[in-house]
Design an enzyme around this catalytic site. Structure first.
Site, PDB file in Angstrom:
ATOM      1  N   ASP A 119     -10.978   3.695   8.272  1.00 38.71           N
ATOM      2  CA  ASP A 119     -10.528   3.437   6.899  1.00 38.71           C
ATOM      3  C   ASP A 119     -11.122   2.143   6.337  1.00 38.71           C
ATOM      4  OD1 ASP A 119      -9.104   3.924   4.589  1.00 38.71           O
ATOM      5  OD2 ASP A 119      -7.244   3.036   5.317  1.00 38.71           O
ATOM      6  N   ALA A 149       0.856  -1.190   0.000  1.00 42.16           N
ATOM      7  CA  ALA A 149       0.000   0.000   0.000  1.00 42.16           C
ATOM      8  C   ALA A 149       0.887   1.233   0.000  1.00 42.16           C
ATOM      9  CB  ALA A 149      -0.923  -0.031   1.214  1.00 42.16           C
TER      10      ALA A 149
END
Length: 479
Positions: free
Chosen positions: A307, A142
């Site tokens: 998130d 990520a």
């Protein structure tokens, strides 16, 4: 006399110029996209045929999507997070979503020797001393870190090792500052919405993500909260290996599951009709679990995982849901938590005057530019803070001419509320993607009442008089 190491000097100069180079790239590409839209608005205003206008808009969005995709993939880092936020069926033009959704789960992996260096420097031992096995190929990469699967020496426990990309913090902070300047310009010219506060909150939140000790603490706070407040926790939270946590390395238990975006493919592989009753029941159960966990975290505790994008959600055996990546967590002060509880009830009851009271209480200041102010305030609240889509719609366009944001200017938006807004937007994106249209406000209504009751702001008598709300199981499934 020692000779100069020109290569080392060259690398240092190159490193110090990288933020400047990124800033230049950002402004060149953003200006190109922005002026493209401004020129197009002039062209489309000369066309009277509505159908022709729609075709022109679609083409313009497609061209802009290609440019945004190129910018986000080219710059990476923070811009992958921006892509995650924009690549939601309810948040942006369909052409953007189609293009940007492919960016969400991919970021270039850091070569293994650089990862090994960070890992051994942080843990003070070689990989071979700590781990029995260590997969050099990452499970995923990520914007801030990448994760590898490993087995711990001794107890043979399967774990996930999260390691930060070297030098990423400085670059991301440069990106955020540039975005803040652009947001400031946009809110002074095109959009009467407090975009700058939203980017300030992004800066604070993403700054926290560089400290994995903070993430480990968050996991160790949310895990017992969800496990102790439910007979069966609505979501699984990985256990942390405390003696293997530093600022840039985090080791936690490995949870086996499939990414939520692969759910349809997995069902098809097993011969399950993705639109049949079994699939619909599974989707409802999964969304129900996720939504219940978020309702409890936001309204009961005020401390929540902020998130829930699809890359952080796994589906495990027996339709259990695992929630990963606690880099972005948020703690709402009590006045905002209870103000939001009041807003949830107002939205569930379609009560415009209560929405107005809740906005005022939370410090969300608006100025109406229309006659039916309370109706538009309710629409604005539901656009920002509820997952339910208006009848017959699969796309919400917050900045279209007919939107409430155009009719009601949002002059002050508390920074802490941005994480709630983002969480609701991501949950809405998930539900739209799964074809389930549900209202988190209706599902959370009883939790909101409990929160107000516990604080002494609601009496049991008034709670008894309130109407029952439907559960997620009784809500309509979209086609």
């Amino acid at each position: 006399m020692h000779g100069f190491d020109f290569k080392e000097i060259q690398e240092k100069i190159s490193e110090s110029f990288r933020p400047w180079q990124r800033s230049f790239q950002f402004w060149v590409q953003t200006t190109n996209i922005y002026t493209g839209y401004k020129m197009f608005q002039l062209r489309v205003s000369l066309v009277k045929d509505t159908k022709k206008q729609e075709v022109m808009w679609e083409k313009q969005h497609e061209q802009a999507a290609d440019k945004i995709y190129f910018m986000c993939s080219d710059l990476g880092g923070f811009f992958l997070k921006i892509a995650q936020l924009l690549a939601k069926p309810d948040m942006a033009p369909a052409a953007w979503v189609r293009k940007l959704v492919t960016l969400c789960d991919q970021a270039p992996a850091t070569p293994f020797d650089a990862i090994q260096h960070v890992l051994e420097e942080e843990l003070g031992k070689s990989i071979g001393e700590i781990f029995e096995t260590f997969d050099e190929k990452p499970l995923g990469s990520a914007s801030i870190a990448q994760v590898h699967k490993a087995t711990v020496k001794g107890n043979k426990m399967n774990v996930v090792v999260k390691v930060q990309h070297p030098g990423i913090e400085r670059l991301m902070m440069t990106d955020i500052r540039n975005l803040q300047l652009f947001a400031l310009y946009m809110q002074r010219t095109d959009i009467k919405f407090d975009l700058h506060s939203i980017t300030k909150e992004m800066e604070k939140q993403i700054g926290y993500e560089f400290d994995f000790k903070r993430e480990a603490n968050a996991m160790e706070r949310i895990r017992p909260f969800l496990y102790e407040n439910n007979k069966k926790p609505p979501v699984l939270v990985p256990r942390v290996l405390r003696d293997m946590v530093t600022k840039r390395v985090l080791v936690m238990e490995y949870i086996n599951g499939i990414p939520i975006l692969s759910l349809g493919d997995e069902m098809a592989k097993r011969g399950i009709n993705p639109h049949g009753k079994i699939a619909e029941a599974a989707k409802h159960n999964i969304l129900n679990s996720l939504s219940r966990a978020y309702g409890q975290m936001i309204l009961k505790s005020g401390f929540f995982h902020a998130d829930p994008h699809p890359g952080n959600i796994l589906i495990c055996k027996g339709q259990e849901v695992a929630l990963l990546d606690y880099g972005q967590v948020k703690e709402l002060p009590d006045n905002l938590r209870l103000g939001y509880a009041n807003l949830v009830i107002a939205m569930a009851d379609n009560n415009g005057s209560r929405v107005s009271q809740s906005f005022w209480e939370m410090g969300l200041h608006t100025v109406a530019k229309c006659e039916n102010e309370q109706q538009e305030l309710l629409r604005l609240a539901q656009t920002l803070f509820d997952t339910k889509m208006p009848a017959g719609q699969t796309v919400l366009q917050p900045f279209s001419d007919d939107s409430s944001i155009k009719k009601i200017a949002v002059e002050a938006f508390p920074e802490e509320l941005f994480s709630v807004l983002r969480t609701v937007v991501l949950l809405r994106g998930l539900s739209v993607g799964m074809g389930v249209n549900y209202s988190c406000a209706q599902q959370w209504r009883s939790m909101a009442e409990e929160a107000l009751l516990a604080s002494g702001r609601l009496t049991r008598d008034s709670k008894r008089r309130s109407r029952r709300r439907p559960s997620l199981r009784r809500l309509r499934v979209g086609s």
